[in-house]
Design an enzyme around this catalytic site. Structure first.
Site, PDB file in Angstrom:
ATOM      1  N   ARG A  55      -1.154  14.624 -22.457  1.00 35.37           N
ATOM      2  CA  ARG A  55      -0.811  15.970 -21.942  1.00 35.37           C
ATOM      3  C   ARG A  55       0.665  16.233 -22.191  1.00 35.37           C
ATOM      4  NH1 ARG A  55       0.550  16.274 -16.921  1.00 35.37           N
ATOM      5  NH2 ARG A  55      -1.173  15.049 -16.110  1.00 35.37           N
ATOM      6  N   TYR A 107      -2.366  43.548 -25.937  1.00 37.71           N
ATOM      7  CA  TYR A 107      -3.624  42.801 -26.053  1.00 37.71           C
ATOM      8  C   TYR A 107      -4.316  42.779 -24.681  1.00 37.71           C
ATOM      9  CZ  TYR A 107      -6.915  39.015 -26.698  1.00 37.71           C
ATOM     10  OH  TYR A 107      -8.061  38.270 -26.727  1.00 37.71           O
ATOM     11  N   ASP A 179       4.721  38.892 -29.111  1.00 36.10           N
ATOM     12  CA  ASP A 179       3.446  38.340 -29.558  1.00 36.10           C
ATOM     13  C   ASP A 179       3.331  38.657 -31.048  1.00 36.10           C
ATOM     14  OD1 ASP A 179       0.756  37.936 -30.235  1.00 36.10           O
ATOM     15  OD2 ASP A 179       0.028  38.542 -28.260  1.00 36.10           O
ATOM     16  N   LYS A 204      -6.112  33.300 -34.865  1.00 33.58           N
ATOM     17  CA  LYS A 204      -6.249  34.379 -35.839  1.00 33.58           C
ATOM     18  C   LYS A 204      -5.723  33.926 -37.206  1.00 33.58           C
ATOM     19  CE  LYS A 204      -7.626  36.290 -32.004  1.00 33.58           C
ATOM     20  NZ  LYS A 204      -6.765  37.098 -31.139  1.00 33.58           N
TER      21      LYS A 204
HETATM   22  C1  LIG Z   1      -6.482  37.118 -29.707  1.00 31.71           C
HETATM   23  C2  LIG Z   1      -5.150  37.519 -29.216  1.00 31.71           C
HETATM   24  C3  LIG Z   1      -4.573  36.910 -28.093  1.00 31.71           C
HETATM   25  C4  LIG Z   1      -5.293  35.861 -27.276  1.00 31.71           C
HETATM   26  O1  LIG Z   1      -5.471  34.702 -27.992  1.00 31.71           O
HETATM   27  P1  LIG Z   1      -6.697  33.682 -27.746  1.00 31.71           P
HETATM   28  O2  LIG Z   1      -6.461  32.648 -28.777  1.00 31.71           O
HETATM   29  O3  LIG Z   1      -7.955  34.478 -27.936  1.00 31.71           O
HETATM   30  O4  LIG Z   1      -6.567  33.200 -26.351  1.00 31.71           O
HETATM   31  C5  LIG Z   1      -3.291  37.297 -27.738  1.00 31.71           C
HETATM   32  N1  LIG Z   1      -2.630  38.255 -28.411  1.00 31.71           N
HETATM   33  C6  LIG Z   1      -3.167  38.877 -29.469  1.00 31.71           C
HETATM   34  C7  LIG Z   1      -2.389  39.933 -30.182  1.00 31.71           C
HETATM   35  C8  LIG Z   1      -4.438  38.543 -29.917  1.00 31.71           C
HETATM   36  O5  LIG Z   1      -4.974  39.171 -30.965  1.00 31.71           O
END
Ligand SMILES: *Cc1c(COP(=O)(O)O)cnc(C)c1O
Length: 391
Positions: A55, A107, A179, A204
């Protein structure tokens, strides 16, 4: 500790493959092995070899963390179980009574964790249309401590001037969090634009193959690194060794994938713009898109998310039922093209009047343009548009 090869003089495409920790120091293996272990034998009481418990730290995860820190140009990186775990850890740097400013099209998961989890602990938030940074400046109050923005923001690809946001944030003593999921460091590096923290859903584009959920955070300073390392270990939402390996592997091909994503998205966006059955196209790479100039100043490409609205006489549901190559699915950023219907999928939690007000209409369709041959993607979209015509 795996060896580090930090050579910022190399081009970015090269660094994707050679930055961070490269070869395994023990065997010379050209890929960092998957250290599938929870614990590490100690040489004596108080004498470990740099690793204690997974961890707290794991060599495969550490290699990924070094890699993303190098690519974003930050002091340290942190890998989490998914994007929401990364965002949750970063928001945990704040305290009860603090306020964070988020953009209108933030998001959905970020909105939800603030609205339904952090609200239990007295962290508040304010929603602002950050596409005009003046709105942000006007919204800052005595308890505001951070901004958390995205550019482009989903699903209308709204562009926010990241340099301006960070400048305003710092003028008011706020933490600037970005982000960077939609752009990746290949196209946009928010720390270089002044941000303090970058977060990613690595699920992504960074992973890129729709086969892993993962999250990353990168911080600009040692002070933030120490605090986030503490939160990461204390709250524990870490990424496992196998998923860390998958992400390192995904990142190696980020450059070639993004080049192809960009090419394909440009082809699709321009073709949609020419199509009489399409009322409106949202893509920051189109010169008449509102955020085009700002995006060009802060990023080296427009990404591969394209939204569009069908014209009157065409039905979005018929379109969605008619694509064959392009799969109807949530998520984005993988090699395969995906389509989604924001009004009923990603943004269903927002009331209809509010959706219509901000432009997330029932006719809006969002594409994650993959890296198949552009002509095959286009042919599928065009046949689905033809099938969407109301008779
Ligand atoms: C998908 C997404 C998230 C969340 O990520 P996860 O891996 O699904 O927890 C956060 N910000 C954006 C812009 C996203 O597209």
């Amino acid at each position: 500790m795996p060896q580090q090869s930090q050579q910022p003089t190399q081009s970015f495409a090269t660094r994707l493959i050679h930055a961070g920790a490269t070869t395994d120091p023990v065997t010379g293996a050209v890929n960092i092995p998957i250290y599938q272990t929870s614990t590490y034998q100690q040489d004596g009481v108080g004498k470990n070899r740099g690793w204690e418990y997974s961890r707290t730290g794991n060599p495969t995860r550490a290699a990924l963390e070094r890699l993303i820190a190098d690519l974003e140009g930050g002091y340290a990186g942190f890998a989490f179980a998914n994007g929401m775990a990364a965002i949750t850890a970063v928001l945990s740097l704040l305290s009860a009574g603090d306020e964070v400013i988020i953009p209108t099209n933030v998001y959905g998961g970020t909105y939800r964790v603030l609205n339904q989890v952090f609200d239990h602990f007295g962290l508040t938030f304010r929603v602002v249309d950050t596409s005009d940074p003046a709105n942000l400046e006007a919204a800052i109050g005595p308890n505001t401590r951070a901004t958390l923005v995205e550019s482009p923001a989903n699903p209308l690809m709204t562009i926010t001037d990241l340099r301006e946001v960070s400048r305003i944030a710092h003028e008011h003593g706020l933490l600037s969090i970005v982000d960077n999921t939609f752009m990746t460091p290949y196209l946009q590096r928010p720390l270089e634009l002044g941000a303090d923290v970058v977060v990613h859903s690595a699920t992504k584009y960074l992973g890129g193959h729709s086969d892993v959920v993962a999250g990353l955070a990168v911080v600009a300073t040692k002070e933030l690194a120490d605090r986030l390392a503490f939160v990461q270990n204390a709250t524990g939402g870490v990424l496992g060794p196998f998923d860390s390996f998958l992400l390192i592997r995904g990142i190696k091909t980020l450059g070639v994938r993004m080049d192809r994503h960009l090419h394909n998205a440009g082809v699709i966006a321009r073709a949609l713009e020419e199509n009489d059955a399409v009322a409106r196209v949202y893509y920051p790479g189109l010169p008449d898109f509102p955020g085009y100039e700002v995006n060009r100043r802060q990023a080296s490409g427009a990404g591969a998310m394209v939204s569009f609205e069908l014209a009157d006489g065409y039905d979005a549901h018929r379109f969605l039922a008619s694509t064959r190559l392009v799969a109807l699915a949530e998520s984005l950023g993988g090699v395969e093209s995906l389509v989604c219907h924001p009004a009923t999928m990603t943004h269903a939690a927002i009331p209809k009047e509010e959706r219509d007000r901000v432009g997330i209409t029932d006719g809006l369709i969002r594409l994650s343009v993959g890296i198949e041959d552009a002509s095959d993607i286009l042919a599928d979209i065009e046949q689905a548009i033809a099938a969407a015509r109301e008779d």
